[in-house]
Design an enzyme around this catalytic site. Structure first.
Site, PDB file in Angstrom:
ATOM      1  N   ASP A  75       0.808  -1.222   0.000  1.00 24.85           N
ATOM      2  CA  ASP A  75       0.000   0.000   0.000  1.00 24.85           C
ATOM      3  C   ASP A  75       0.842   1.273   0.000  1.00 24.85           C
ATOM      4  OD1 ASP A  75      -2.258  -1.623   0.096  1.00 24.85           O
ATOM      5  OD2 ASP A  75      -2.221  -1.668   2.291  1.00 24.85           O
ATOM      6  N   LYS A 132       1.832   2.092  -5.110  1.00 29.74           N
ATOM      7  CA  LYS A 132       2.385   1.509  -6.347  1.00 29.74           C
ATOM      8  C   LYS A 132       1.461   1.786  -7.538  1.00 29.74           C
ATOM      9  CE  LYS A 132       2.404  -2.500  -4.292  1.00 29.74           C
ATOM     10  NZ  LYS A 132       2.086  -2.115  -2.894  1.00 29.74           N
ATOM     11  N   GLY A 186      -4.444  -4.395  -3.854  1.00 30.33           N
ATOM     12  CA  GLY A 186      -5.451  -3.371  -4.130  1.00 30.33           C
ATOM     13  C   GLY A 186      -4.694  -2.130  -4.546  1.00 30.33           C
ATOM     14  N   HIS A 187      -4.700  -1.837  -5.837  1.00 34.56           N
ATOM     15  CA  HIS A 187      -3.914  -0.720  -6.363  1.00 34.56           C
ATOM     16  C   HIS A 187      -4.862   0.373  -6.833  1.00 34.56           C
ATOM     17  CE1 HIS A 187      -0.326  -3.639  -7.178  1.00 34.56           C
ATOM     18  NE2 HIS A 187      -0.674  -3.556  -5.916  1.00 34.56           N
ATOM     19  N   GLN A 237       1.952  -6.165  -3.086  1.00 35.26           N
ATOM     20  CA  GLN A 237       2.366  -6.278  -1.688  1.00 35.26           C
ATOM     21  C   GLN A 237       3.645  -5.455  -1.462  1.00 35.26           C
ATOM     22  OE1 GLN A 237       1.399  -9.680  -3.241  1.00 35.26           O
ATOM     23  NE2 GLN A 237      -0.530  -8.679  -2.788  1.00 35.26           N
TER      24      GLN A 237
END
Ligand code: GDP
Ligand code: IMO
Ligand code: MG
Length: 421
Positions: free
Chosen positions: A13, A16, A40-41, A221
């Protein structure tokens, strides 16, 4: 030829998604190489917010190719939903491909993940997406399904049928009671949708690199969630370090030109595990509120703390970082004093050495360098020189401690809130 790896240097988080979207403009291909929809991007384009779990963050550029690479574990249901939701928002998805040798996350993996996270056990705090069990099936070599198996209905149904038959008792024990006919029917429908996307990704990526195309390798990650180098067992089930980009997309290390380490200006962590600079107090809460630190995938509150350079220096080595990208610097406006951890105290001794043993890490005392804060809103700043002096001092300390140049500073979630140095 140019291959740039972009990875998270902390616990995930770091921002990225935003940076991959930003850097895609000057690239040709974006490849995800590990993890799955535990990621989750988030990408913000003007008033539109996109959250990608599987589809690479370069997808918003219709003239670029995006690839879900060999090292990713793919929940094909989630993939179809992501494609559908992008199409509903008016995006044409004619530039997405999937590696045939990537493995599938199936419903029994999700059931097992949830069973393992049973409250009676020591929890890892996984995302519950079946990631660990899918990698277990893959490395176990007998009961996994690959994207190549989705190429014909016969092959797919026979794989599903035999896995359900071989594991009937075990699946019952973990509370998975799926019906074979229904599962096969559902997955044959999914296969029809994704079949045209499945191809030999490693050959394609190598050919494109040889032609001189620019490829971005998108990490998911973060370094300290790496299965080997992270804070085991509070980690994910893939290698998240930069070198995984080679194995997970099928290219050699000689194709890599840069390794960019995305680093939040402070630290966050979701799930359990050691976090030396965690602030379980009002300052931590202020960071969480200002930084909107709630998980993109599960919505959980992120634990917050000061930046840790002992960890980051280890991350530099584990990844072979060539440059840093500092994100969320705007969140630090409005603190009287900021702290950066420069050493750990272990058994009354100060050290800059990151302890490999997480039991030791759990008990270190961070030694901080204090910095005067700044009150200015920096989110509209476009040039490094226009940042407040105290902001520059904070950044310069990081860069000189790590002996790494800072390439970009991010001062907001949008594309425009980006300072290139
Ligand atoms: P990722 O998993 O590394 O892609 O990061 P996430 O998307 O899970 O979390 C980062 C969050 O911070 C997202 O909501 C982004 O929109 C947001 N973000 C990214 N860069 C910045 C920044 O420089 N400033 C602020 N305020 N938010 C940012
Ligand atoms: P992005 O790509 C933050 C964490 C989970 C849990 C541990 C294991 O958005 O940075 P898993 O479901 O992978 O078995 O969970 O890893 N985790 C993440 N934390 N960002 C992520 O991805 C994460 N993906 C997994 O919270 O502690
Ligand atoms: Mg995320």
């Amino acid at each position: 030829m140019s291959g740039t790896i972009i990875i998270g240097t902390q616990f995930g988080d770091e921002g990225k998604g935003k940076l991959i979207d930003y850097l895609t403009e000057e690239s040709d291909i974006v490849v995800r190489f590990q993890g799955g929809n535990n990621a989750g991007h988030t990408i913000v384009v003007d008033n539109d917010i996109y959250k990608f779990h599987l589809i690479p963050s370069g997808i918003l550029y219709e003239n670029k190719t995006v690839i879900i690479g060999s090292g990713v574990v793919i929940d094909t249901k989630v993939l179809c939903k992501e494609i559908e939701s992008l199409e509903k928002r008016g995006h044409k998805i004619n530039n997405l491909y999937i590696a045939g040798n990537a493995h599938a996350i199936m419903p029994w993996h999700i059931a097992l993940d949830r069973h393992e996270e049973n409250p009676r056990k020591d929890k890892i705090g996984t995302t519950g997406r079946g990631i660990g069990p899918a990698y277990m099936s893959k490395t176990g070599r007998s009961d996994s399904i690959r994207m190549y198996d989705f190429l014909t209905d016969e092959r797919l149904s026979s794989r599903i049928f035999s896995i359900l038959k071989n594991n009937r008792n075990y699946f019952e024990m973990i509370g998975f009671n799926g019906n074979a006919d229904e599962i096969i029917k559902e997955y044959i429908a999914i296969a029809k949708n994704i079949r045209p996307l499945i191809y030999d990704a490693p050959t394609f990526i190598n050919n494109e690199l040889d032609k001189g195309q620019k490829v971005l390798f998108e990490g998911a990650q973060g370094t300290f969630l790496d299965i080997d180098h992270g804070t085991y067992p509070f980690v994910t089930s893939s290698n998240t370090v930069a070198s995984a980009a080679c194995a997970g997309s099928g290219i050699g290390p000689n194709k890599i030109t840069d390794v960019l380490g995305i680093t939040k200006a402070y630290m966050t962590r979701v799930g359990e595990g050691p976090f030396p600079t965690e602030l379980d107090n009002d300052t931590g809460k202020k960071l969480r509120d200002k930084g909107k630190e709630y998980g993109t995938t599960t919505g959980r509150s992120r634990r917050c703390g000061w930046l840790d350079l002992v960890m980051l220096n280890h991350s530099k080595n584990l990844n072979g970082l060539t440059e840093l990208i500092i994100t969320k610097l705007d969140v630090l406006s409005g603190f009287n004093t900021l702290k950066i951890c420069r050493e750990y105290m272990i058994d009354k001794q100060n050290t800059k050495q990151f302890p490999g043993d997480p039991y030791i890490l759990q008990n270190v005392t961070p030694v901080y360098q204090e910095f005067a804060g700044w009150n200015e809103d920096i989110s509209a700043v476009k040039k490094y020189d226009d940042l407040p002096d105290n902001t520059k001092k904070y950044l310069e300390f990081i860069s000189s401690y790590l002996n790494l140049p800072i390439k970009i500073v991010s001062v907001g979630p949008g594309r425009k809130e980006t300072i290139v140095l």
